[in-house]
Motif scaffolding. Structure first.
Motif, short mmCIF file in Angstrom:
data_model
loop_
_atom_site.label_atom_id
_atom_site.label_comp_id
_atom_site.label_asym_id
_atom_site.label_seq_id
_atom_site.Cartn_x
_atom_site.Cartn_y
_atom_site.Cartn_z
N ALA A 1 0.83 -1.21 0.00
CA ALA A 1 0.00 0.00 0.00
C ALA A 1 0.86 1.26 0.00
O ALA A 1 0.50 2.27 -0.61
CB ALA A 1 -0.92 0.00 1.22
N ASP A 2 2.02 1.19 0.65
CA ASP A 2 2.92 2.35 0.71
C ASP A 2 3.86 2.42 -0.47
O ASP A 2 4.21 3.51 -0.94
CB ASP A 2 3.74 2.31 2.00
N GLU A 3 4.29 1.26 -0.98
CA GLU A 3 5.35 1.24 -1.98
C GLU A 3 4.87 1.37 -3.42
O GLU A 3 5.50 2.04 -4.24
CB GLU A 3 6.16 -0.07 -1.85
N LEU A 4 3.75 0.74 -3.75
CA LEU A 4 3.33 0.71 -5.15
C LEU A 4 2.98 2.07 -5.74
O LEU A 4 3.16 2.26 -6.95
CB LEU A 4 2.17 -0.28 -5.33
N PRO A 5 2.48 3.03 -4.97
CA PRO A 5 2.26 4.36 -5.56
C PRO A 5 3.55 5.08 -5.95
O PRO A 5 3.53 6.04 -6.72
CB PRO A 5 1.53 5.12 -4.44
N LEU B 1 10.95 -0.39 -2.34
CA LEU B 1 11.73 -1.50 -1.82
C LEU B 1 11.86 -2.53 -2.94
O LEU B 1 10.93 -2.72 -3.73
CB LEU B 1 11.03 -2.14 -0.62
N ARG B 2 13.01 -3.19 -3.02
CA ARG B 2 13.31 -3.99 -4.21
C ARG B 2 12.29 -5.09 -4.50
O ARG B 2 12.06 -5.43 -5.66
CB ARG B 2 14.71 -4.57 -4.14
N GLU B 3 11.67 -5.65 -3.43
CA GLU B 3 10.71 -6.73 -3.67
C GLU B 3 9.43 -6.26 -4.35
O GLU B 3 8.63 -7.07 -4.81
CB GLU B 3 10.36 -7.47 -2.36
N PHE B 4 9.24 -4.93 -4.40
CA PHE B 4 8.06 -4.37 -5.06
C PHE B 4 8.40 -3.76 -6.43
O PHE B 4 7.59 -3.05 -7.01
CB PHE B 4 7.40 -3.31 -4.16
N GLY B 5 9.60 -4.07 -6.94
CA GLY B 5 9.96 -3.62 -8.28
C GLY B 5 9.09 -4.29 -9.34
O GLY B 5 8.55 -5.38 -9.11
N ASP B 6 8.94 -3.65 -10.48
CA ASP B 6 8.06 -4.17 -11.53
C ASP B 6 8.40 -5.61 -11.92
O ASP B 6 7.51 -6.43 -12.13
CB ASP B 6 8.14 -3.27 -12.77
N ALA B 7 9.70 -5.93 -12.01
CA ALA B 7 10.11 -7.26 -12.44
C ALA B 7 9.74 -8.33 -11.42
O ALA B 7 9.56 -9.50 -11.77
CB ALA B 7 11.62 -7.29 -12.71
N LEU C 1 7.09 -8.10 -9.21
CA LEU C 1 5.68 -8.08 -8.82
C LEU C 1 4.92 -9.35 -9.20
O LEU C 1 4.11 -9.85 -8.40
CB LEU C 1 4.99 -6.86 -9.41
N PRO C 2 5.11 -9.92 -10.40
CA PRO C 2 4.36 -11.15 -10.71
C PRO C 2 4.63 -12.27 -9.72
O PRO C 2 3.70 -12.96 -9.28
CB PRO C 2 4.87 -11.51 -12.12
N SER C 3 5.89 -12.45 -9.34
CA SER C 3 6.23 -13.49 -8.38
C SER C 3 5.65 -13.18 -7.00
O SER C 3 5.12 -14.06 -6.32
CB SER C 3 7.75 -13.62 -8.27
N LEU C 4 5.72 -11.91 -6.60
CA LEU C 4 5.17 -11.50 -5.30
C LEU C 4 3.67 -11.78 -5.25
O LEU C 4 3.16 -12.32 -4.26
CB LEU C 4 5.46 -10.02 -5.06
N LYS C 5 2.96 -11.43 -6.30
CA LYS C 5 1.51 -11.64 -6.31
C LYS C 5 1.16 -13.12 -6.37
O LYS C 5 0.19 -13.55 -5.74
CB LYS C 5 0.89 -10.89 -7.51
N PHE C 6 1.94 -13.90 -7.09
CA PHE C 6 1.70 -15.34 -7.15
C PHE C 6 1.76 -15.95 -5.75
O PHE C 6 0.92 -16.77 -5.37
CB PHE C 6 2.72 -16.00 -8.08
N GLN C 7 2.76 -15.55 -4.99
CA GLN C 7 2.90 -16.07 -3.62
C GLN C 7 1.82 -15.51 -2.71
O GLN C 7 1.24 -16.23 -1.89
CB GLN C 7 4.28 -15.72 -3.08
N LEU C 8 1.54 -14.23 -2.84
CA LEU C 8 0.57 -13.58 -1.96
C LEU C 8 -0.83 -14.15 -2.13
O LEU C 8 -1.58 -14.30 -1.17
CB LEU C 8 0.56 -12.07 -2.24
#
Length: 430
Positions: free
Chosen positions: A136-140, A147-153, A155-162
């Motif tokens: 909520a804080d990083e994506l805007p 933070l590096r885990e919210f970088g565009d590259a 994000l697909p992996s982060l969302k898959f896990q989330l």
């Protein structure tokens, strides 16, 4: 300096943590079969990590091996000091910067483990809640500012896990969260301001139960809505686990920032300069560190000596059945029913596993072992406990890579699994 950090505070601190978690999960899992089914995957991972760190620490505590590392560094320092190349001489100051970074790393180990690594709130629920709060804080922000885990590259992996629907069990979460909060309170002290805010006047057990039972983040649909709804949705969620994540986030980000700027970045720059100097000194006479690229390791099949006893380079099917019987055919020594039933069909003298001196590391499992005739003779799947020092230095005295023998694979496929067609495909023979 980095190996000294791992040997002295790093690995011992991590092993204390792993031992604590292993006891926790073993005790809880031992209460019932259902409990153990829920805990066993995580318990296996913890036990595997503990084994790896014990082996690595044993190597670092070996004066002969550590002496070799000191001698290697002294040789490199001497080469840099005598070099006429400006590129090489640029590495001279890096030893001091690495030593300084490792001192900061030792200073941060407790808070980094508790806060940013989440050990003080040990639960999947907290990890999910923090991801939602930080998203909520990083994506805007712009990609470069996140933070590096919210970088565009990523994000697909982060969302898959989330958004995974893997079950998260409330009872196990409560046990782990209780231990995490206890670890936090005993590490920082019960009168620490952050501890008092986190516990909110309750015991670790009471607070853990409240947080785990009232959070909604374990529902994949809830977290998907919160993630896609952005800051407004997360702010309006009124979820206790998300509020906890936000409570500790300023302190967590602060220790992370120090680690990134005072440890990671100086070391990254230093090692780039040292790599150039080392290449100038030795060229291609030494192979590079493992970098997730294709590599070949050469070794010899040979046994070793452990505790004064000779360990043969090969095992066979006879040994498999003898070992299982010796251990009462229980636990990790329990043979599958099919293997018991098909024992009389097997040639029990068939070589099963073998060891060799190849330089391997975690991630090599499944690598083919090829002889000098170009034939696949086995597959790497493990190393002995002494091989875990190979993370730091090559040693062929007792460090061994362990492989399953191709002859065992073929014998088992034919006579245990009735997979003759697969054997024909693998061997080119019917």
């Amino acid at each position: 300096a980095e190996l000294s950090y791992l040997r002295d505070p790093g690995y011992p601190y991590l092993l204390q943590r792993l031992n604590r978690l292993e006891v926790l999960l073993n005790a809880w899992g031992g209460r019932s079969e259902r409990n153990m089914q829920r805990a066993e995957d995580e318990l296996f991972g913890i036990q595997n990590s503990r084994k790896a760190r014990i082996g690595g620490l044993a190597g670092l505590l070996d004066p002969k091996l550590f002496g070799r590392k000191r001698a290697d560094e002294a040789r490199l320092r001497d080469f840099i000091g005598k070099s006429m190349s400006a590129d090489v001489r640029a590495a001279e100051a890096t030893f001091g910067s690495i030593e300084k970074a490792e001192k900061v790393r030792a200073e941060l180990i407790r808070d980094l483990t508790l806060l940013e690594n989440g050990a003080g709130f040990n639960s999947a629920s907290f990890g999910i809640a923090r991801t939602l709060a930080r998203a909520a804080d990083e994506l805007p922000k712009g990609p470069a500012d996140r933070l590096r885990e919210f970088g565009d590259a990523r994000l697909p992996s982060l969302k898959f896990q989330l958004f995974s629907d893997e079950p998260i069990h409330e009872d196990l979460e409560t046990v782990k969260m209780t231990d995490g909060l206890t670890f936090l309170a005993t590490s920082l002290g019960p009168d620490h301001e952050l501890v008092k805010k986190v516990l909110a006047g309750q015991s670790p057990r009471e607070r853990a139960f409240e947080l785990v039972s009232k959070t909604k983040v374990r529902d994949p649909e809830v977290r998907k809505k919160l993630f896609e709804g952005g800051k407004a949705a997360v702010d309006a969620a009124n979820d206790p686990m998300i509020e906890l994540a936000r409570l500790v986030d300023p302190a967590s980000r602060a220790v992370r920032k120090r680690f990134e700027t005072e440890v990671e970045e100086p070391k990254r720059q230093a090692y780039a300069a040292l790599a150039k100097a080392r290449y100038a000194m030795d060229g291609d006479k030494v192979y590079p560190d493992a970098t997730f690229t294709l590599r070949l390791a050469f070794g010899t099949v040979k046994g070793y000596t452990e505790d004064g006893k000779a360990v043969a380079p090969f095992t066979d099917f006879n040994g498999l059945y003898a070992r299982s019987k010796e251990q009462g055919n229980t636990g990790p020594f329990e043979l599958p029913k099919r293997w018991v039933e098909r024992k009389d069909k097997l040639d029990l003298k068939t070589p099963f596993n073998f060891v060799c001196t190849a330089d391997i590391i975690g991630g090599n499992s499944g690598s083919p072992v090829v002889n000098k005739a170009g034939e696949v003779v086995g597959l790497i799947f493990d190393g002995n406990i002494q091989s875990l020092v190979l993370d730091f230095i090559y040693d062929e005295e007792i460090a061994r890579a362990v492989s399953v023998d191709s002859r065992a694979i073929v014998e088992a496929l034919r006579k245990v699994y009735d997979a003759d067609a697969l054997v024909a495909e693998l061997t080119g023979k019917k």
